[in-house]
Design a protein around this motif. Sequence first.
Motif, PDB file in Angstrom:
ATOM      1  N   GLY A 118       0.829  -1.187   0.000  1.00 49.69           N
ATOM      2  CA  GLY A 118       0.000   0.000   0.000  1.00 49.69           C
ATOM      3  C   GLY A 118       0.865   1.238   0.000  1.00 49.69           C
ATOM      4  O   GLY A 118       2.012   1.219   0.460  1.00 49.69           O
ATOM      5  N   LEU A 119       0.315   2.327  -0.517  1.00 51.93           N
ATOM      6  CA  LEU A 119       0.995   3.624  -0.504  1.00 51.93           C
ATOM      7  C   LEU A 119       0.058   4.664   0.075  1.00 51.93           C
ATOM      8  O   LEU A 119      -1.087   4.814  -0.379  1.00 51.93           O
ATOM      9  CB  LEU A 119       1.393   4.039  -1.922  1.00 51.93           C
ATOM     10  CG  LEU A 119       2.486   3.239  -2.627  1.00 51.93           C
ATOM     11  CD1 LEU A 119       2.618   3.699  -4.070  1.00 51.93           C
ATOM     12  CD2 LEU A 119       3.812   3.380  -1.898  1.00 51.93           C
ATOM     13  N   ARG A 120       0.544   5.374   1.091  1.00 53.41           N
ATOM     14  CA  ARG A 120      -0.151   6.573   1.559  1.00 53.41           C
ATOM     15  C   ARG A 120       0.415   7.736   0.759  1.00 53.41           C
ATOM     16  O   ARG A 120       1.614   8.010   0.803  1.00 53.41           O
ATOM     17  CB  ARG A 120       0.073   6.776   3.060  1.00 53.41           C
ATOM     18  CG  ARG A 120      -0.572   5.699   3.919  1.00 53.41           C
ATOM     19  CD  ARG A 120      -0.536   6.059   5.392  1.00 53.41           C
ATOM     20  NE  ARG A 120      -1.056   4.986   6.213  1.00 53.41           N
ATOM     21  CZ  ARG A 120      -2.350   4.804   6.486  1.00 53.41           C
ATOM     22  NH1 ARG A 120      -3.244   5.653   5.995  1.00 53.41           N
ATOM     23  NH2 ARG A 120      -2.760   3.794   7.233  1.00 53.41           N
ATOM     24  N   LEU A 121      -0.463   8.394   0.030  1.00 54.06           N
ATOM     25  CA  LEU A 121      -0.046   9.357  -0.976  1.00 54.06           C
ATOM     26  C   LEU A 121      -0.374  10.789  -0.545  1.00 54.06           C
ATOM     27  O   LEU A 121      -1.379  11.021   0.147  1.00 54.06           O
ATOM     28  CB  LEU A 121      -0.752   9.060  -2.294  1.00 54.06           C
ATOM     29  CG  LEU A 121      -0.500   7.669  -2.887  1.00 54.06           C
ATOM     30  CD1 LEU A 121      -1.619   7.288  -3.853  1.00 54.06           C
ATOM     31  CD2 LEU A 121       0.844   7.645  -3.589  1.00 54.06           C
ATOM     32  N   PRO A 122       0.426  11.768  -0.981  1.00 54.89           N
ATOM     33  CA  PRO A 122       0.077  13.161  -0.688  1.00 54.89           C
ATOM     34  C   PRO A 122      -1.066  13.668  -1.564  1.00 54.89           C
ATOM     35  O   PRO A 122      -1.740  14.645  -1.223  1.00 54.89           O
ATOM     36  CB  PRO A 122       1.380  13.913  -1.000  1.00 54.89           C
ATOM     37  CG  PRO A 122       2.081  13.063  -2.002  1.00 54.89           C
ATOM     38  CD  PRO A 122       1.742  11.646  -1.644  1.00 54.89           C
ATOM     39  N   ALA A 123      -1.282  13.032  -2.718  1.00 52.14           N
ATOM     40  CA  ALA A 123      -2.369  13.367  -3.633  1.00 52.14           C
ATOM     41  C   ALA A 123      -2.533  12.192  -4.586  1.00 52.14           C
ATOM     42  O   ALA A 123      -1.695  11.283  -4.618  1.00 52.14           O
ATOM     43  CB  ALA A 123      -2.056  14.650  -4.409  1.00 52.14           C
ATOM     44  N   LEU A 124      -3.605  12.193  -5.359  1.00 58.31           N
ATOM     45  CA  LEU A 124      -3.808  11.111  -6.315  1.00 58.31           C
ATOM     46  C   LEU A 124      -2.908  11.317  -7.524  1.00 58.31           C
ATOM     47  O   LEU A 124      -2.941  12.382  -8.151  1.00 58.31           O
ATOM     48  CB  LEU A 124      -5.270  11.045  -6.753  1.00 58.31           C
ATOM     49  CG  LEU A 124      -6.273  10.584  -5.690  1.00 58.31           C
ATOM     50  CD1 LEU A 124      -7.682  10.555  -6.286  1.00 58.31           C
ATOM     51  CD2 LEU A 124      -5.910   9.207  -5.144  1.00 58.31           C
ATOM     52  N   PRO A 125      -2.122  10.316  -7.890  1.00 58.37           N
ATOM     53  CA  PRO A 125      -1.242  10.442  -9.056  1.00 58.37           C
ATOM     54  C   PRO A 125      -1.955  10.024 -10.333  1.00 58.37           C
ATOM     55  O   PRO A 125      -3.069   9.482 -10.308  1.00 58.37           O
ATOM     56  CB  PRO A 125      -0.117   9.460  -8.723  1.00 58.37           C
ATOM     57  CG  PRO A 125      -0.826   8.368  -7.972  1.00 58.37           C
ATOM     58  CD  PRO A 125      -1.930   9.043  -7.188  1.00 58.37           C
ATOM     59  N   ALA A 126      -1.279  10.237 -11.454  1.00 59.35           N
ATOM     60  CA  ALA A 126      -1.786   9.730 -12.727  1.00 59.35           C
ATOM     61  C   ALA A 126      -1.677   8.215 -12.752  1.00 59.35           C
ATOM     62  O   ALA A 126      -0.831   7.625 -12.062  1.00 59.35           O
ATOM     63  CB  ALA A 126      -0.990  10.332 -13.880  1.00 59.35           C
ATOM     64  N   ALA A 127      -2.552   7.574 -13.531  1.00 62.06           N
ATOM     65  CA  ALA A 127      -2.509   6.122 -13.650  1.00 62.06           C
ATOM     66  C   ALA A 127      -1.152   5.677 -14.165  1.00 62.06           C
ATOM     67  O   ALA A 127      -0.616   6.234 -15.111  1.00 62.06           O
ATOM     68  CB  ALA A 127      -3.608   5.646 -14.597  1.00 62.06           C
ATOM     69  N   GLY A 128      -0.585   4.671 -13.503  1.00 59.62           N
ATOM     70  CA  GLY A 128       0.702   4.147 -13.920  1.00 59.62           C
ATOM     71  C   GLY A 128       1.894   4.972 -13.504  1.00 59.62           C
ATOM     72  O   GLY A 128       3.013   4.738 -14.003  1.00 59.62           O
TER      73      GLY A 128
END
Length: 299
Positions: A232-242
């Motif tokens: 899993g990744l806790r992300l600062p924002a949603l990235p682009a696919a891939g």
Amino acid sequence: MRGSAPADVAAGRALLREAAGGGPPAAVRAEAALIWVEGPDAAGFLQGLLSNDVAGLAPGAACHALLLDAKGHVLADLRAHRDAADAYTLVIDPAQAEAVAALLERYHFSEDLDLLGPEPTEVLTVAGAAPAGEPVDLSLPGRVPETVDLVVGDAGAALAALGLAEAPAEALETLRVEAGVPRVGIDTGPTTLVQEAGLEDTAVSFAKGCYLGQETVARARYRGRVNRHLRGLRLPALPAAGAAVTRDGKAIGQVTSAVESPDHGPIGLAILRREAEPGDAVEVEGLDAPAQVVELPFR
């Protein structure tokens, strides 16, 4: 941390979680494909191809199974339902159905059986106490924990007939990512191994005999380790696919699924090289701040 998921997704997720906790059942509709394997040799044929013990199923029972290539790479996942002693229904993602049908035909030589399909159908993924009877054709274990998949001819009519509240597909997708459940073809690629995707506990029998790709699966379990793991990744924002994932400037994987969770904020799934361990900070392409690697499921 709480995220800012769209209101309908957050409400749908809450509806599904309440249903799983004992509230009124709720459902999400989806599409699927069916392949039928029928004849005296059906059980032995599928037992030699699929990763789980389909020959051990009692009529009316079902299990999750994988179709691998000879090197143990995951090609497709499916649910196998035993309709009778000599008949099975395979329930498959529509995107994988033609490839699965072609592979079954490829390995069908002199066995006394018929291969029928694929044919499109609809599925209701139900959280809570799943109803039975009309208009349900098959009941299967859901891929997301605490869900059941009902194969139905018409999802809209079935929702009404069964009195189920409907949640959007994005709500179930959020629960899937939170639970760390990979989707074959989305979170996996053509060289992904069973253990890399974390599917060995749900879709593999280590007690059955040989099947296509079994040697690689067994070797990874008993003799060695795989080089990548689903994380899993806790992300600062949603990235682009891939979006590429790097650590210390070295590519270690890519984000394959990402959602905005009401409880956890932006989160994602990625199959990462084993040097990226839970707690590590990694860089994600297109994001200005690092992401954190975590064990699954998200807690």
